[in-house]
Design an enzyme around this catalytic site. Structure first.
Site, PDB file in Angstrom:
ATOM      1  N   LEU A   1     -51.505 -32.110  18.082  1.00 52.11           N
ATOM      2  CA  LEU A   1     -50.473 -33.122  18.308  1.00 52.11           C
ATOM      3  C   LEU A   1     -50.732 -34.273  17.345  1.00 52.11           C
ATOM      4  CD1 LEU A   1     -50.261 -33.337  22.223  1.00 52.11           C
ATOM      5  CD2 LEU A   1     -48.593 -32.308  20.673  1.00 52.11           C
ATOM      6  N   ASP A   2     -49.669 -34.824  16.745  1.00 51.58           N
ATOM      7  CA  ASP A   2     -49.889 -35.894  15.781  1.00 51.58           C
ATOM      8  C   ASP A   2     -50.341 -37.182  16.479  1.00 51.58           C
ATOM      9  OD1 ASP A   2     -47.618 -37.581  16.440  1.00 51.58           O
ATOM     10  OD2 ASP A   2     -46.331 -36.204  15.339  1.00 51.58           O
ATOM     11  N   TYR A   3     -50.698 -38.158  15.683  1.00 54.91           N
ATOM     12  CA  TYR A   3     -51.367 -39.374  16.154  1.00 54.91           C
ATOM     13  C   TYR A   3     -50.610 -40.076  17.276  1.00 54.91           C
ATOM     14  CZ  TYR A   3     -53.808 -43.899  15.698  1.00 54.91           C
ATOM     15  OH  TYR A   3     -54.528 -45.043  15.924  1.00 54.91           O
TER      16      TYR A   3
END
Length: 234
Positions: free
Chosen positions: A100-102
């Site tokens: 999952l991105d930041y």
């Protein structure tokens, strides 16, 4: 089993990354440099990566984390930012299933079964993932266009399901289900539909749903979730 599979099972790296480690001469079996595709006996052979012994897990550990926004999905960060591994109990060989991105929140599965993690995230697995994006724009128009699919920089993207719920004037919750996991795919999909994303949450990965798990908290997979996950990873 093949050396790259043994490394993946131990959570050292994905099989593709394990092949790179072997090709670079960083893997040794019984003191000798390993060869790509070499067969090993994990019960009898001594395997090291950069001199560190590889320990095969006895039984596999599976948990789900409700990843908060502002946390990296990576083992470590040179800049010292928080990672998902700061939020879970330390365990040798633990790796994540589907990055999952930041800024994205929600369901993140972690396991010590590196081989299963690789299979679950490979495009051929077609594991369903559901996201809820809080967006600004024309929700109904986005749903109509999104159902037909959009062209992204890395190819065509068509969701399995898409729906919108109005929150307030110009603000919508867009629920999108896909069966792949390209980089920042949902954010790019929304941008292609002229939607501005204010929040993005993955609410489901395969049989594992977020439910009422608090942000930053973990829980073990249920027996049913684990059985389905392992069946998918066969």
């Amino acid at each position: 089993m093949r050396i790259q599979r043994a490394l993946a099972r131990a959570g050292v790296a994905s099989r593709r990354r394990a092949e790179d480690l072997v090709a670079a001469g960083r893997v040794h079996v019984n003191g000798a440099v390993a060869a790509t595709g070499q067969s090993v006996d994990t019960d009898a052979d001594s395997i090291t990566v950069d001199g560190t012994p590889v320990v095969q897990p006895v039984g596999f550990h599976w948990i789900v984390l409700n990843k908060p926004s502002g946390v990296l999905t990576t083992k470590s960060d040179p800049a010292g930012r928080r990672t998902v591994f700061d939020l879970v109990p330390p365990r040798p060989g633990l790796t994540y299933v589907g990055r999952l991105d930041y800024m994205t929140e929600g369901v993140l599965i972690l396991t010590t079964d590196g081989e299963a993690a690789h299979k679950l995230t490979h495009p051929s697995g077609e594991v369903e993932r559901t996201y809820v994006a809080t967006v600004r724009g024309d929700g109904p128009a986005a749903v109509r266009a999104g159902r037909n699919g959009v062209e992204l920089e890395d190819g065509w993207m068509q969701p399995m399901d898409i729906a919108a719920r109005n929150i307030s004037r110009g603000l919508w919750e867009l629920e999108v289900t896909i069966a792949e996991g390209r980089t920042r795919e949902i954010r790019r999909f929304c941008a292609a539909l002229d939607l501005a994303v204010e929040r993005l949450v993955r609410t489901r990965f395969g049989p594992v749903s977020l439910g009422k798990l608090p942000s930053g908290a973990t829980r073990p997979l249920t027996g049913r979730e684990r059985d389905i996950i392992l069946a998918i990873a066969q």
